[in-house]
Motif scaffolding. Structure first.
Motif, PDB file in Angstrom:
ATOM      1  N   UNK A 148      76.813 -18.357  25.563  1.00 18.61           N
ATOM      2  CA  UNK A 148      77.703 -18.169  26.283  1.00 18.61           C
ATOM      3  C   UNK A 148      79.298 -18.390  25.961  1.00 18.61           C
ATOM      4  N   UNK A 149      79.204 -19.261  24.939  1.00 18.61           N
ATOM      5  CA  UNK A 149      80.401 -19.659  24.226  1.00 18.61           C
ATOM      6  C   UNK A 149      80.879 -18.329  23.421  1.00 18.61           C
ATOM      7  N   UNK A 150      79.934 -17.447  22.785  1.00 15.24           N
ATOM      8  CA  UNK A 150      80.257 -16.271  21.827  1.00 15.24           C
ATOM      9  C   UNK A 150      81.019 -15.167  22.318  1.00 15.24           C
ATOM     10  N   UNK A 151      80.974 -15.125  23.728  1.00 18.61           N
ATOM     11  CA  UNK A 151      82.026 -13.899  24.044  1.00 18.61           C
ATOM     12  C   UNK A 151      83.475 -14.156  23.899  1.00 18.61           C
ATOM     13  N   UNK A 152      83.822 -15.465  23.790  1.00 18.66           N
ATOM     14  CA  UNK A 152      85.180 -16.038  23.192  1.00 18.66           C
ATOM     15  C   UNK A 152      85.438 -15.817  21.898  1.00 18.66           C
ATOM     16  N   UNK A 153      84.488 -15.256  21.066  1.00 15.50           N
ATOM     17  CA  UNK A 153      84.966 -14.790  19.591  1.00 15.50           C
ATOM     18  C   UNK A 153      84.989 -13.257  19.654  1.00 15.50           C
ATOM     19  N   UNK A 154      84.902 -12.527  20.710  1.00 19.40           N
ATOM     20  CA  UNK A 154      84.959 -11.339  20.477  1.00 19.40           C
ATOM     21  C   UNK A 154      86.075 -10.427  19.666  1.00 19.40           C
ATOM     22  N   UNK A 155      87.142 -11.212  19.798  1.00 16.35           N
ATOM     23  CA  UNK A 155      88.508 -10.935  18.762  1.00 16.35           C
ATOM     24  C   UNK A 155      88.081 -11.073  17.451  1.00 16.35           C
ATOM     25  N   UNK A 156      87.526 -12.100  17.043  1.00 12.75           N
ATOM     26  CA  UNK A 156      87.282 -12.259  15.436  1.00 12.75           C
ATOM     27  C   UNK A 156      86.134 -11.549  15.019  1.00 12.75           C
ATOM     28  N   UNK A 157      85.039 -11.261  15.957  1.00 10.79           N
ATOM     29  CA  UNK A 157      83.914 -10.424  15.568  1.00 10.79           C
ATOM     30  C   UNK A 157      84.506  -9.159  15.247  1.00 10.79           C
ATOM     31  N   UNK A 158      85.199  -8.369  16.146  1.00 10.72           N
ATOM     32  CA  UNK A 158      85.833  -7.284  15.796  1.00 10.72           C
ATOM     33  C   UNK A 158      86.597  -6.878  14.481  1.00 10.72           C
ATOM     34  N   UNK A 159      87.375  -8.218  14.357  1.00 13.54           N
ATOM     35  CA  UNK A 159      88.098  -8.352  13.071  1.00 13.54           C
ATOM     36  C   UNK A 159      87.311  -8.341  11.991  1.00 13.54           C
ATOM     37  N   UNK A 160      86.150  -8.792  11.707  1.00 10.71           N
ATOM     38  CA  UNK A 160      85.149  -8.969  10.760  1.00 10.71           C
ATOM     39  C   UNK A 160      84.407  -7.596  10.779  1.00 10.71           C
ATOM     40  N   UNK A 161      83.844  -7.174  11.662  1.00  9.24           N
ATOM     41  CA  UNK A 161      82.888  -5.947  11.641  1.00  9.24           C
ATOM     42  C   UNK A 161      83.457  -4.583  12.324  1.00  9.24           C
ATOM     43  N   UNK A 162      84.539  -4.720  12.826  1.00 13.11           N
ATOM     44  CA  UNK A 162      85.004  -3.429  13.270  1.00 13.11           C
ATOM     45  C   UNK A 162      84.477  -2.920  14.922  1.00 13.11           C
ATOM     46  N   UNK A 163      85.005  -1.902  15.174  1.00 11.36           N
ATOM     47  CA  UNK A 163      84.677  -1.437  16.437  1.00 11.36           C
ATOM     48  C   UNK A 163      83.098  -0.795  16.415  1.00 11.36           C
ATOM     49  N   UNK A 164      82.539  -0.433  15.246  1.00  6.43           N
ATOM     50  CA  UNK A 164      81.413   0.276  15.286  1.00  6.43           C
ATOM     51  C   UNK A 164      80.065  -0.358  15.826  1.00  6.43           C
ATOM     52  N   UNK A 165      80.123  -1.560  15.762  1.00  2.95           N
ATOM     53  CA  UNK A 165      79.027  -2.356  16.156  1.00  2.95           C
ATOM     54  C   UNK A 165      78.944  -2.681  17.596  1.00  2.95           C
ATOM     55  N   UNK A 166      77.944  -2.498  18.367  1.00  2.15           N
ATOM     56  CA  UNK A 166      77.767  -2.630  19.928  1.00  2.15           C
ATOM     57  C   UNK A 166      77.292  -4.173  20.043  1.00  2.15           C
ATOM     58  N   UNK A 167      78.291  -4.726  20.924  1.00  2.00           N
ATOM     59  CA  UNK A 167      78.223  -6.155  21.461  1.00  2.00           C
ATOM     60  C   UNK A 167      77.301  -6.264  22.760  1.00  2.00           C
ATOM     61  N   UNK A 168      76.403  -7.083  22.618  1.00  3.36           N
ATOM     62  CA  UNK A 168      75.886  -7.193  23.947  1.00  3.36           C
ATOM     63  C   UNK A 168      75.922  -8.697  24.378  1.00  3.36           C
ATOM     64  N   UNK A 169      76.765  -8.516  25.710  1.00  2.00           N
ATOM     65  CA  UNK A 169      76.876  -9.820  26.513  1.00  2.00           C
ATOM     66  C   UNK A 169      76.323  -9.715  27.844  1.00  2.00           C
ATOM     67  N   UNK A 170      75.320 -10.770  28.324  1.00  2.00           N
ATOM     68  CA  UNK A 170      74.781 -10.489  29.547  1.00  2.00           C
ATOM     69  C   UNK A 170      75.518 -10.970  30.667  1.00  2.00           C
ATOM     70  N   UNK A 171      76.631 -11.475  30.826  1.00  2.00           N
ATOM     71  CA  UNK A 171      77.576 -11.969  31.741  1.00  2.00           C
ATOM     72  C   UNK A 171      77.434 -10.962  33.123  1.00  2.00           C
ATOM     73  N   UNK A 172      77.467  -9.828  32.931  1.00  2.00           N
ATOM     74  CA  UNK A 172      77.570  -8.862  34.085  1.00  2.00           C
ATOM     75  C   UNK A 172      76.135  -8.793  34.615  1.00  2.00           C
TER      76      UNK A 172
END
Length: 269
Positions: free
Chosen positions: A183-207
């Motif tokens: 649950x800490x890792x959604x706060x790294x979304x910005x950095x993940x996008x910077x490294x991997x771009x927008x093509x990778x699908x991110x799965x976060x189960x908060x919803x």
């Protein structure tokens, strides 16, 4: 109105609280961070189970009508034990979204970024065993990321460099989907996008977690007043004022709509 307890080893569960405030702002919340012992991912399963039960009992003693174990590691290691002991309160856990990831991945290659304890847990591996063998899961422990997020460095260069090292095997394998298994890792979304771009699908189960909480609450409080904004009490085993400051920095919810309170520390360590 219901009083909902949300528990995590630190600030990671704020991602769950944020989603809860979006879907269920009318209820009252206690957010409990066991920051003095964070991260849980490197501790023994016996310690995690005992400590998690202790903190959930504390939340039950505060009058909580439902408890969200907003920590993947605690869910993996302790949720069954907690439910067996607190039988009168709905206990909602979180777990990595590997099933939806397997369904959404067009290449059948899924990266899973989680703590070591989650990746080694029976609960995680039992779930993994139910999924199609045609889907390849690249499991990667995010060692060192949680302490950096806990210290307010989610967007620092140091975090970006460490994250890049952890994501390299996932990127090299050609994964098109990445499970944020802590649950800490959604706060790294910005950095993940910077490294991997927008093509990778991110799965976060908060919803999904909050929708499950909502279903439980509808049986307990079917006539909740959706026009009010509930209160939020922040409790930390280390520094509750720092926790409140972090919540204002990390969360997208407008916390000024809610009555806020913080408790300096737990009565036990």
């Amino acid at each position: 109105m219901a009083l909902i307890g949300v528990f995590d080893s630190g600030v990671g569960g704020l991602s769950i609280l944020d989603e809860a405030l979006r879907q269920l702002p009318e209820h009252d919340y206690i957010y409990l961070a066991d920051s003095i012992h964070a991260p849980y991912g490197e501790r023994s399963s016996e310690w995690i189970a005992a400590r998690s039960l202790e903190l959930c009992r504390f939340l039950a003693s505060q009058g909580c009508n439902a408890i969200v174990v907003a920590c993947n590691t605690a869910t993996a290691q302790a949720i069954a034990h907690i439910r067996s002991e607190l039988i009168d309160i709905p206990i909602i856990g979180v777990e990595p979204g590997i099933k939806p990831a397997a369904l959404q991945s067009s290449k059948g290659i899924v990266g899973v970024l989680a703590t070591e304890a989650t990746l080694k847990s029976d609960k995680f591996n039992d779930l993994l065993g139910t999924l199609p063998s045609s889907c390849q899961f690249i499991k990667q422990a995010g060692a060192g990321l949680v302490p950096l997020i806990e210290s307010g460095q989610a967007n620092s260069e140091e975090t970006l460099e460490l994250l890049a090292k952890h994501l390299e095997p996932i990127q090299d394998a050609g994964a098109d989907t990445l499970v944020l298994g802590c649950t800490h890792y959604p706060f790294l979304r910005k950095s993940i996008r910077k490294l991997l771009g927008d093509s990778i699908n991110l799965i976060d189960t908060s919803d999904a977690v909050v929708r499950q909480l909502k279903r439980k609450l509808e049986t307990l409080h079917p006539d909740a007043d959706s026009d009010r904004y509930g209160s939020i009490k922040f409790i930390s085993s280390k520094d509750a004022k720092a926790l409140l400051n972090m919540s204002q920095e990390l969360m997208q919810s407008n916390l000024s709509q809610h009555a806020l309170e913080w408790q300096l520390e737990l009565s036990f360590k």
